[in-house]
Design a protein around this motif. Structure first.
Motif, PDB file in Angstrom:
ATOM      1  N   TRP A 177       0.937  -1.159  -0.118  1.00  0.00           N
ATOM      2  CA  TRP A 177       0.004  -0.261   0.040  1.00  0.00           C
ATOM      3  C   TRP A 177       0.890   1.056   0.102  1.00  0.00           C
ATOM      4  CZ3 TRP A 177      -0.410   4.064   3.416  1.00  0.00           C
ATOM      5  CH2 TRP A 177      -1.815   4.962   3.095  1.00  0.00           C
ATOM      6  N   LEU A 178       1.923   1.197   0.668  1.00  0.00           N
ATOM      7  CA  LEU A 178       2.897   2.269   0.827  1.00  0.00           C
ATOM      8  C   LEU A 178       3.570   2.722  -0.572  1.00  0.00           C
ATOM      9  CD1 LEU A 178       4.639   1.720   4.377  1.00  0.00           C
ATOM     10  CD2 LEU A 178       3.042   3.546   3.800  1.00  0.00           C
ATOM     11  N   ARG A 179       3.941   1.612  -1.292  1.00  0.00           N
ATOM     12  CA  ARG A 179       4.421   1.691  -2.403  1.00  0.00           C
ATOM     13  C   ARG A 179       3.526   2.238  -3.643  1.00  0.00           C
ATOM     14  NH1 ARG A 179       6.325  -3.976  -1.893  1.00  0.00           N
ATOM     15  NH2 ARG A 179       8.275  -3.792  -0.864  1.00  0.00           N
ATOM     16  N   SER A 180       2.179   1.811  -3.394  1.00  0.00           N
ATOM     17  CA  SER A 180       1.485   2.207  -4.382  1.00  0.00           C
ATOM     18  C   SER A 180       1.148   3.719  -4.243  1.00  0.00           C
ATOM     19  CB  SER A 180       0.064   1.451  -4.279  1.00  0.00           C
ATOM     20  OG  SER A 180       0.281   0.190  -4.629  1.00  0.00           O
ATOM     21  N   THR A 181       0.805   4.008  -2.934  1.00  0.00           N
ATOM     22  CA  THR A 181       0.763   5.386  -2.535  1.00  0.00           C
ATOM     23  C   THR A 181       2.023   6.186  -3.139  1.00  0.00           C
ATOM     24  OG1 THR A 181      -0.345   4.767  -0.534  1.00  0.00           O
ATOM     25  CG2 THR A 181       0.062   7.043  -0.671  1.00  0.00           C
ATOM     26  N   LEU A 182       2.865   5.856  -2.691  1.00  0.00           N
ATOM     27  CA  LEU A 182       4.288   6.625  -3.287  1.00  0.00           C
ATOM     28  C   LEU A 182       4.088   6.861  -4.789  1.00  0.00           C
ATOM     29  CD1 LEU A 182       7.233   4.977  -1.237  1.00  0.00           C
ATOM     30  CD2 LEU A 182       6.367   7.344  -1.441  1.00  0.00           C
ATOM     31  N   ALA A 183       4.038   5.739  -5.337  1.00  0.00           N
ATOM     32  CA  ALA A 183       3.845   5.778  -6.985  1.00  0.00           C
ATOM     33  C   ALA A 183       2.628   6.547  -7.407  1.00  0.00           C
ATOM     34  CB  ALA A 183       3.493   4.334  -7.415  1.00  0.00           C
ATOM     35  N   GLN A 184       1.625   6.901  -6.520  1.00  0.00           N
ATOM     36  CA  GLN A 184       0.539   7.822  -7.070  1.00  0.00           C
ATOM     37  C   GLN A 184       1.030   8.933  -6.923  1.00  0.00           C
ATOM     38  OE1 GLN A 184      -2.803   6.917  -4.617  1.00  0.00           O
ATOM     39  NE2 GLN A 184      -4.048   5.680  -6.526  1.00  0.00           N
ATOM     40  N   HIS A 189       2.774  14.278  -8.825  1.00  0.00           N
ATOM     41  CA  HIS A 189       3.901  15.317  -9.003  1.00  0.00           C
ATOM     42  C   HIS A 189       4.430  15.298 -10.267  1.00  0.00           C
ATOM     43  CE1 HIS A 189       7.430  17.491  -7.792  1.00  0.00           C
ATOM     44  NE2 HIS A 189       8.269  16.731  -8.513  1.00  0.00           N
ATOM     45  N   HIS A 190       4.736  14.120 -10.957  1.00  0.00           N
ATOM     46  CA  HIS A 190       5.495  14.387 -12.163  1.00  0.00           C
ATOM     47  C   HIS A 190       4.291  14.877 -13.432  1.00  0.00           C
ATOM     48  CE1 HIS A 190       6.083  12.687 -16.271  1.00  0.00           C
ATOM     49  NE2 HIS A 190       7.363  12.794 -15.994  1.00  0.00           N
ATOM     50  N   THR A 193       4.258  18.777 -12.513  1.00  0.00           N
ATOM     51  CA  THR A 193       5.676  19.375 -13.063  1.00  0.00           C
ATOM     52  C   THR A 193       5.566  19.355 -14.589  1.00  0.00           C
ATOM     53  OG1 THR A 193       6.688  17.151 -12.684  1.00  0.00           O
ATOM     54  CG2 THR A 193       6.840  19.011 -11.077  1.00  0.00           C
ATOM     55  N   HIS A 194       5.057  18.260 -15.171  1.00  0.00           N
ATOM     56  CA  HIS A 194       5.066  18.266 -16.633  1.00  0.00           C
ATOM     57  C   HIS A 194       3.932  19.100 -17.231  1.00  0.00           C
ATOM     58  CE1 HIS A 194       6.472  16.304 -20.271  1.00  0.00           C
ATOM     59  NE2 HIS A 194       5.341  15.694 -20.731  1.00  0.00           N
ATOM     60  N   ARG A 195       3.097  19.113 -16.674  1.00  0.00           N
ATOM     61  CA  ARG A 195       1.875  20.333 -17.127  1.00  0.00           C
ATOM     62  C   ARG A 195       2.858  21.822 -17.095  1.00  0.00           C
ATOM     63  NH1 ARG A 195      -3.452  18.495 -14.221  1.00  0.00           N
ATOM     64  NH2 ARG A 195      -4.215  16.932 -15.792  1.00  0.00           N
ATOM     65  N   GLU A 196       3.487  21.831 -16.076  1.00  0.00           N
ATOM     66  CA  GLU A 196       4.053  23.200 -16.005  1.00  0.00           C
ATOM     67  C   GLU A 196       5.007  23.666 -17.098  1.00  0.00           C
ATOM     68  OE1 GLU A 196       5.858  23.373 -12.266  1.00  0.00           O
ATOM     69  OE2 GLU A 196       4.025  23.666 -11.233  1.00  0.00           O
ATOM     70  N   THR A 197       5.562  22.488 -17.670  1.00  0.00           N
ATOM     71  CA  THR A 197       6.497  22.863 -18.771  1.00  0.00           C
ATOM     72  C   THR A 197       6.004  22.931 -20.039  1.00  0.00           C
ATOM     73  OG1 THR A 197       6.994  20.301 -18.901  1.00  0.00           O
ATOM     74  CG2 THR A 197       8.461  21.551 -17.705  1.00  0.00           C
ATOM     75  N   SER A 198       5.141  21.987 -20.340  1.00  0.00           N
ATOM     76  CA  SER A 198       4.500  21.741 -21.685  1.00  0.00           C
ATOM     77  C   SER A 198       2.781  21.347 -21.464  1.00  0.00           C
ATOM     78  CB  SER A 198       5.219  21.063 -22.718  1.00  0.00           C
ATOM     79  OG  SER A 198       5.059  19.601 -22.010  1.00  0.00           O
ATOM     80  N   LEU A 199       1.968  22.447 -21.412  1.00  0.00           N
ATOM     81  CA  LEU A 199       0.718  22.113 -21.169  1.00  0.00           C
ATOM     82  C   LEU A 199      -0.050  21.672 -22.604  1.00  0.00           C
ATOM     83  CD1 LEU A 199      -0.463  25.147 -19.186  1.00  0.00           C
ATOM     84  CD2 LEU A 199      -0.181  22.714 -18.377  1.00  0.00           C
ATOM     85  N   GLU A 200       0.585  22.068 -23.656  1.00  0.00           N
ATOM     86  CA  GLU A 200      -0.067  21.647 -25.005  1.00  0.00           C
ATOM     87  C   GLU A 200      -0.103  20.392 -25.186  1.00  0.00           C
ATOM     88  OE1 GLU A 200       2.293  23.948 -24.863  1.00  0.00           O
ATOM     89  OE2 GLU A 200       0.989  25.937 -24.739  1.00  0.00           O
TER      90      GLU A 200
END
Lengths: 332, 556
Positions: A177-184, A189-190, A193-200
């Motif tokens: 469960w902890l791993r799944s939560t970390l992955a989520q 987060h990714h 941050t990815h949206r911040e770089t290239s939204l289109e």
């Protein structure tokens, strides 16, 4: 992505009287349900002892309440329409990972002894898992620290501290469960941050190419592919998506599904063969002769306007691994 | 889009972790799979968590194992299987041991042909004695001293001996005979495949005069007849013989006292001796030359036992493809009876066989040389025939002895094959072995297979001369014969006048050495040449038929 945000919204009724009537009915129903979901004290005591609740700092009554809530939430591992019998409920409780559940519930309640035990047991694994997921020690440490703060209940909802550990049901292991939560959390987060770089270019469906007239056979082929993929079994769709879209290896898929790698290989091979047959049948059903259907299947895929990602999944986003690879390439 | 999740709704970490742990019920697993198939984000989460789990495998030990521990090897039925296998092995070993003991006891207490039909008959005083000048007749020592019994001993290599004829009879021997026979010696033949061919030596003289149950092998030389007489089993009283040393003698002959000594079998070294078989056995004193007894043995062996008891080289490949039960040969003609009772004749050393139309009723069971007036006399000091039927590895050679006893006082043997340059054997070639020191010479003739042999040679250097009409004479010189050494010298003759002589200096090293304890056949060459053979055939009904050519038979 969070489970808390995925619940459907409340239904607001316009009529006040209707609301009152419903509230009264719900109260009676909840009372009856509470009586029905009540766990015998003997069973609770037995499960509490088995869960080493005292070592985790959770009382027997608190553990019983948590068990009842989990059973109700999961419907005792039965499909929704089925009302569980007492034996089924007891069997469900006994299949839970009671020690992990007691520890998680105690941590959610803010017991120090539980947190000490939690840190003793899971601090190292959480850090290693975070580093493995983020593929960076710095990012991994940050990810693990943020998860600690979240698990500790820094967020408050309605004046009360809320810990995600309370949502742990004990069906899987706490570490998983902890791993799944970390992955989520890492995925969220990714995505941010990815949206911040290239939204289109993120999660946006590609603009439709100018429609060019296609031969009749290719149109029929597109329709046949869509119909064929639409009736696919969920597990077959998962195999196709994991293997062809996400480019996961057979070994990864096999580990996830807890089967042998050769089994996945055989199933994929059989699935592709069946898809081929089904496509031929659909094409022939659409009016093509067998020879023309074979020719249509041999057409260059680039000539066909088929978005397999759209057909196989609702999200247009590429797989996470594909995105990270693309980011790495862009950064270089 | 999943049918079970609302738009924008995704499974929480609890469900995904339970999915990864394969802990979801079937319906939830299908829902989750359906969602994962359509949701790339959740798939990514699942695979990321799985990747983290793989990176952190040691920590998985914190999780209590879900699967039960493997049972120890001694728990449950696992031990029962091993116990059952061990018990089965024990049973098999016990059966095998029992079988071995049974076989050893059987062989020790029965004759060579441990067969129900095997019997040993006492023909003392009933059987006409063979003429003194026949090869069948045992050589006598002129001095009348104790002779040596040199029977053949055969070890059965087969494990399928049946238990037959377990009658054990004590020989009615006199005190001296018993003491002499008690000195029976047996030597396993070195190099023997079965390792049990040997000789008996005893103080008593025993004459073999038996209607042969078996007569096999190719004749010793021109006119030199031979046969196998039936087997007699000698065993030490009350001492079970080991299977590898069981004394299954197929022939009993007397030899001169100068016969090569044989090693002593520990089992037959001392104590009273019993000769046991299916029939009575008697040893009587000789009429003229001291202790001499006649053993007449009839030996009829079943087909199934025949192959086991006779070596492969004794079995002719008859057209009927049946095993041979009886053979006889005078070197020019071989007669053989198969297990089906059919008589076959061969004039080319067993290469081609011709079936003989039977005039008798019933099956032929035995073929032999007919005893005539000259057979059975004890006065023939030179009539010596020693044949041991089994030569496991090497071909049988007939070792022909010269009448001069003084020339054959050693233990060495010299054998070989006389051929022409093309390798074709030369029958009836004359071979002379001369001692370079004493100038004594021994003459022999090659048999149908071109073989010659000299036995009981003194140690020394010999010169061997071979000649045959139409071929040049070949002389081998410098053949060194050591004591108890068996030397093989093959001689190749060139076509040419007999006056031409080719002398070849023999190499120091022997081509092949054998032990003189190997089976040998000592045939009185002179007697064999003088008396033509008369074949005698016995049918299953007891009829006796005679023939001189093997084709035309007369009822006797």
């Amino acid at each position: 992505m969070d489970a808390a945000s995925s619940q459907p919204g409340d239904l607001v009724l316009a009529l006040e009287s209707a609301s009152e009537a419903c509230s009264a009915f719900d109260a009676e129903l909840n009372a009856a349900s509470a009586v029905q979901d009540a766990i015998p004290e003997g069973l609770v005591a037995e499960l509490w002892l088995k869960a080493e609740g005292q070592a985790s700092g959770i009382t027997q009554s608190e553990f019983g309440v948590a068990l009842a809530a989990i059973g109700k939430k999961c419907n005792y591992a039965l499909p929704a329409p089925i009302l569980p019998a007492s034996a089924q409920r007891e069997e469900f409780y006994r299949t839970l990972r009671l020690q992990d559940l007691a520890l998680a519930q105690a941590c959610a309640l803010g017991r120090d002894v539980a947190w000490q035990r939690f840190l003793t047991l899971y601090r190292g694994p959480i850090t290693r898992a975070a580093i493995a997921i983020s593929k960076s020690s710095t990012l991994g440490s940050d990810l693990a620290d943020s998860l600690y703060s979240e698990l500790f209940g820094l967020k408050e909802r309605g004046g009360q501290r809320v810990s995600p550990l309370a949502s742990y049901s004990g069906r899987g292991s706490l570490l998983s469960w902890l791993r799944s939560t970390l992955a989520q959390r890492h995925f969220d987060h990714h995505r941010r941050t990815h949206r911040e770089t290239s939204l289109e270019t993120i999660d946006m469906p590609a603009t439709a190419p100018p429609s060019t007239p296609l031969p009749e056979e290719l149109n029929l082929l597109s329709g046949a592919v869509a119909r064929t993929l639409k009736v696919l079994d969920s597990e077959d769709c998962f195999l196709l998506s994991s293997y062809y879209l996400d480019r996961h290896t057979l070994l990864d898929i096999a580990r996830l599904l807890k089967v042998h790698e050769a089994t996945i290989s055989r199933r994929l091979k059989r699935l592709v063969g069946e898809l081929h047959k089904q496509l031929l049948m659909n094409l022939q059903a659409a009016g093509l002769s067998e020879r023309k259907a074979q020719e249509a299947l041999g057409a260059d895929p680039r000539d066909i306007e088929i978005n397999l990602r759209r057909l196989l999944q609702t999200s247009q986003a590429a797989a996470f691994t594909e995105q990270t690879k693309q980011i790495e390439l862009d950064s270089q | 889009m999943s049918e079970h999740f609302q738009p924008g709704q995704h499974p929480d970490a609890d469900r995904l972790s339970a999915f990864a742990d394969n802990a979801l019920p079937a319906h939830e697993r299908q829902e989750t799979l359906a969602h994962l198939a359509q949701c790339a984000g959740c798939r990514s989460v699942v695979y990321l968590a799985q990747e983290a789990a793989l990176e952190d495998l040691p920590t998985l030990e914190l999780v209590p194992p879900t699967r039960p521990m493997r049972k120890p090897w001694f728990a449950g039925w696992a031990l029962a299987w091993r116990a059952a296998a061990a018990f089965a092995c024990l049973v098999l070993a016990a059966l095998y041991t029992h079988h071995l003991l049974l076989r050893g006891s059987n062989v020790a207490s029965t004759s060579i042909a441990s067969n129900p039909s095997t019997h040993v008959e006492s023909k003392v005083g009933q059987q006409p004695l063979p003429p003194k000048d026949t090869a069948r007749q045992v050589n006598q020592r002129p001095s009348g001293k104790a002779a040596t019994v040199v029977p053949e001993e055969r070890k059965s290599s087969s494990s399928s001996y049946a238990v037959h004829g377990t009658t054990v009879q004590t020989l009615p021997l006199s005190g001296r005979q018993v003491s002499e026979l008690s000195q029976l010696q047996m030597t396993p033949a070195p190099g023997s495949r079965n390792g049990a061919i040997g000789k008996f030596t005893a103080g008593g003289r025993v004459q073999g005069n038996a209607p042969a149950g078996y007569a096999g092998g190719i004749g010793a030389g021109q006119g030199a007849d031979f046969n196998h007489v039936a087997g007699v089993t000698a065993k030490k009283n009350t001492v079970p013989l080991r299977p590898e040393v069981n004394a299954s003698a197929s022939a009993i002959f007397t030899t001169p006292a100068a016969a090569p000594p044989a090693a002593t079998s520990p089992l037959l070294r001392s104590g009273p001796v019993q000769l046991s078989s299916g029939g009575p056995i008697a040893i009587r004193p000789s009429a003229q030359s001291g202790e001499m007894a006649t053993l007449s043995v009839q030996d009829i062996v079943s087909d199934s036992h025949l192959k086991q008891q006779f070596p492969q080289q004794m079995q002719f490949h008859l057209p009927s493809h049946l095993p041979t039960v009886s053979t006889i040969s005078n070197a020019r003609l071989i007669l053989a009876i198969d297990s089906g009772g059919t008589l076959f004749a061969s004039q080319d050393a067993g290469k081609r066989w011709k079936s003989i139309s039977p005039r008798w009723t019933g099956h032929a069971v035995k073929v032999n040389f007919a005893p005539n007036a000259s057979y059975g006399t004890m006065e023939a000091p030179t009539a010596t025939k020693m044949q041991i039927s089994r030569v496991p590895a090497a071909p049988q050679y007939s070792i022909q002895n010269v009448p001069q006893a003084q020339a054959t006082m050693g233990n060495a043997t010299l054998t070989g094959v006389v051929t022409d340059r093309t390798g074709a054997v030369i029958p009836n070639a004359t071979v002379i072995a001369a001692n370079a020191v004493t100038a004594q010479s021994i003459t022999a003739k090659t048999d149908g297979a071109g073989r010659y042999g000299f036995g009981n040679l003194k140690p020394g250097v010999y010169t061997v001369t071979a000649r045959s009409p139409g071929f040049s004479t070949q002389t081998l010189t410098g053949i060194e014969m050591a004591d108890s050494q068996a030397v093989v010298r093959n001689i190749a003759l060139d076509i040419g006048a007999a006056t031409q002589t080719v002398t070849v200096q023999a190499e120091n090293s022997s081509i092949q050495t054998e032990s003189t304890n190997l089976n040998a056949q000592i045939v009185d060459q002179e007697a064999a040449n003088v008396h033509p053979a008369v074949f005698e055939l016995t049918t299953e009904t007891g009829e006796v038929w005679t023939s001189t050519d093997g084709r035309h038979w007369k009822h006797k």
